[in-house]
Design a protein around this motif. Structure first.
Motif, mmCIF file in Angstrom:
data_model
loop_
_atom_site.group_PDB
_atom_site.id
_atom_site.type_symbol
_atom_site.label_atom_id
_atom_site.label_comp_id
_atom_site.label_asym_id
_atom_site.label_seq_id
_atom_site.Cartn_x
_atom_site.Cartn_y
_atom_site.Cartn_z
ATOM 1 N N ALA A 216 5.833 -10.439 -2.729
ATOM 2 C CA ALA A 216 7.020 -9.840 -1.840
ATOM 3 C C ALA A 216 8.149 -9.424 -2.849
ATOM 4 O O ALA A 216 8.766 -8.484 -2.527
ATOM 5 C CB ALA A 216 7.448 -10.680 -0.785
ATOM 6 N N SER A 217 8.224 -10.304 -4.015
ATOM 7 C CA SER A 217 9.410 -10.013 -4.956
ATOM 8 C C SER A 217 8.817 -9.262 -6.089
ATOM 9 O O SER A 217 9.630 -8.912 -7.174
ATOM 10 C CB SER A 217 10.063 -11.289 -5.441
ATOM 11 N N GLY A 218 7.575 -8.865 -6.186
ATOM 12 C CA GLY A 218 7.067 -8.180 -7.209
ATOM 13 C C GLY A 218 5.925 -9.091 -7.756
ATOM 14 O O GLY A 218 5.828 -10.294 -7.424
ATOM 15 N N PRO A 219 5.098 -8.364 -8.533
ATOM 16 C CA PRO A 219 3.675 -9.059 -8.947
ATOM 17 C C PRO A 219 4.169 -10.240 -10.008
ATOM 18 O O PRO A 219 4.981 -9.951 -10.804
ATOM 19 C CB PRO A 219 2.939 -7.990 -9.687
ATOM 20 N N GLN B 165 0.806 -1.355 0.035
ATOM 21 C CA GLN B 165 0.048 0.059 -0.157
ATOM 22 C C GLN B 165 0.852 1.136 0.047
ATOM 23 O O GLN B 165 0.528 2.315 -0.451
ATOM 24 C CB GLN B 165 -0.971 -0.037 1.135
ATOM 25 N N ARG B 166 1.776 1.292 0.783
ATOM 26 C CA ARG B 166 2.759 2.423 0.687
ATOM 27 C C ARG B 166 3.395 2.697 -0.465
ATOM 28 O O ARG B 166 3.440 3.858 -1.064
ATOM 29 C CB ARG B 166 3.853 2.155 1.777
ATOM 30 N N SER B 167 4.023 1.598 -1.289
ATOM 31 C CA SER B 167 4.623 1.595 -2.470
ATOM 32 C C SER B 167 3.773 2.125 -3.579
ATOM 33 O O SER B 167 4.341 2.583 -4.514
ATOM 34 C CB SER B 167 5.434 0.505 -2.713
ATOM 35 N N GLY B 168 2.488 1.628 -3.499
ATOM 36 C CA GLY B 168 1.618 2.022 -4.516
ATOM 37 C C GLY B 168 1.248 0.810 -5.422
ATOM 38 O O GLY B 168 0.438 0.593 -6.410
ATOM 39 N N LEU B 169 2.045 -0.316 -5.106
ATOM 40 C CA LEU B 169 1.326 -1.716 -5.752
ATOM 41 C C LEU B 169 0.090 -1.882 -5.528
ATOM 42 O O LEU B 169 -0.605 -2.301 -6.589
ATOM 43 C CB LEU B 169 2.255 -2.763 -5.161
ATOM 44 N N TYR B 170 -0.548 -1.646 -4.258
ATOM 45 C CA TYR B 170 -2.069 -1.512 -4.112
ATOM 46 C C TYR B 170 -2.301 -0.113 -3.802
ATOM 47 O O TYR B 170 -2.120 0.299 -2.628
ATOM 48 C CB TYR B 170 -2.361 -2.408 -2.794
ATOM 49 N N PRO B 171 -2.515 0.732 -4.864
ATOM 50 C CA PRO B 171 -2.701 2.068 -4.693
ATOM 51 C C PRO B 171 -4.037 2.319 -3.821
ATOM 52 O O PRO B 171 -5.012 1.675 -3.683
ATOM 53 C CB PRO B 171 -3.030 2.469 -6.120
ATOM 54 N N MET B 172 -4.080 3.590 -3.274
ATOM 55 C CA MET B 172 -4.934 4.097 -2.193
ATOM 56 C C MET B 172 -5.173 5.542 -2.514
ATOM 57 O O MET B 172 -4.207 6.334 -2.934
ATOM 58 C CB MET B 172 -4.463 3.843 -0.906
ATOM 59 N N ALA B 173 -6.368 6.062 -2.171
ATOM 60 C CA ALA B 173 -6.670 7.396 -2.102
ATOM 61 C C ALA B 173 -5.753 8.035 -1.115
ATOM 62 O O ALA B 173 -5.682 7.591 0.074
ATOM 63 C CB ALA B 173 -8.236 7.827 -2.074
ATOM 64 N N LEU B 174 -5.178 9.403 -1.437
ATOM 65 C CA LEU B 174 -4.169 10.074 -0.727
ATOM 66 C C LEU B 174 -4.750 11.204 0.015
ATOM 67 O O LEU B 174 -5.190 11.958 -0.961
ATOM 68 C CB LEU B 174 -2.813 10.029 -1.114
#
Length: 328
Positions: free
Chosen positions: A243-246, A50-59
């Motif tokens: 953990a190592s990428g999608p 979530q922090r990295s944006g792999l799982y995007p969130m409204a900020l």
């Protein structure tokens, strides 16, 4: 008591440097909500995604998916909790990195007195994940063989013990001999050091060339192809993390050619979306712990103010067992 709570938020996606500690008002619970004063908070790879944006969130948005604490107030319609109850949860929406919060009550679970707040914060997301992996995704019987990646991690050490308690042969992988020893001590039947050994070849050797019934893989891109080659015909691949990428796109024809394999990409939050199901899963997890079948190992503790350091350690795979954030 102040209605302000120290809370970790992000205002942009990125590395651990985007984690920001602020004070925010807590407020009062509305219908279907509960107000919790946290005693300990859990750290998980989903927080990194979530922090990295792999799982995007409204900020901007607060982070954190699990914690344990004491109920300070309940909103209208909440019947399974009351003020003063000890509770733990792994639930949406993110926001557990805080001293106190108001949140939906449905997935907040009464915590038995025999389980500490620190254990509760360390076990909910990881333990409920182990629950759905072994009990709700595909049939796994006594004597079946499971390959479990990252077997010395938070979910992994719970999975090793869970498998042992149910007569399941768990072949673990880990990145060092020390981590392999930890997995073996917690119930793995075998553990492969993927830094020095080919885990696919070793799994085939251990199983006499047959392959395993199920692979449980939270690593993602780095292990996906090799994991498919560890499965027996008609085996099940459970990909539950990145953990190592999608994982890159995979052709369905590949699954056919490797033995009519099955594959699924579950998430915990689908499994616990129903209130009654969530509460039942939590009780069964707590029973595993109170019976002594599963011990929650907490190997790292960080203060809330050290959240960037905690994320760095998790991403560097420098952790074993569970990691928690402590609160004064």
């Amino acid at each position: 008591m102040s209605d302000l709570a120290k809370t970790v938020i992000i205002e942009a996606h990125g590395g651990s440097e985007v984690l920001k500690l602020v004070e925010r008002p807590v407020g009062d619970p509305q219908a279907g909500e509960v107000k919790i004063r946290h005693k300990a908070v859990g750290l998980n790879f989903i927080d990194v995604y979530q922090r990295s944006g792999l799982y995007p969130m409204a900020l901007p948005h607060a982070l954190g998916m699990e914690a344990a604490g004491i109920v300070e107030a309940v909103g209208a319609g909440v019947t399974h909790l009351k003020e003063g109850d000890r509770v733990a949860y792994a639930a949406q929406p993110p926001g557990a990195y805080t001293e106190a919060r108001v949140m939906p009550a449905a997935q907040v679970c009464p915590l038995p007195d025999a389980i500490s707040f620190e254990e509760g914060a360390a076990m909910m997301l990881k333990g409920l994940t182990a629950h759905y992996l072994f009990r709700r995704t595909t049939e796994i019987k006594r004597g079946d063989r499971v390959l479990f990646h990252a077997a010395a991690g938070g979910v992994g050490l719970i999975a090793c013990q869970w498998a042992r308690s149910e007569g399941i042969e768990l072949i673990g992988t880990a990145g060092s001999d020390a981590k392999c020893a930890l997995a073996l001590a917690h119930g793995a039947t075998h553990c492969i050091n993927y830094s020095t050994e080919d885990f696919t070849a070793q799994t085939r050797e251990i199983t006499g060339g047959t392959g395993v019934d199920v692979v449980m893989d939270s690593i993602g891109a780095a292990t996906f192809e090799g994991s498919l080659d560890c499965l027996r015909p008609l085996g099940m691949m459970i990909s539950f993390g990145n953990a190592s990428g999608p994982v890159p796109p995979v052709s369905l024809a590949t699954l056919a050619g490797k033995g009519s394999l099955k594959i699924t990409r579950p998430t915990l939050f689908t499994h616990i979306a129903d209130h009654d199901t969530c509460q039942t899963m939590a009780r069964e997890l707590f029973d595993k712990v109170t019976a002594g079948d599963v011990t929650i190992r907490i190997d790292q503790r960080f203060a809330l103010e050290e959240i960037s350091k905690a994320h760095d350690a998790l991403e560097a795979r420098a952790t074993t067992g569970s990691t928690i954030l402590t609160l004064d």
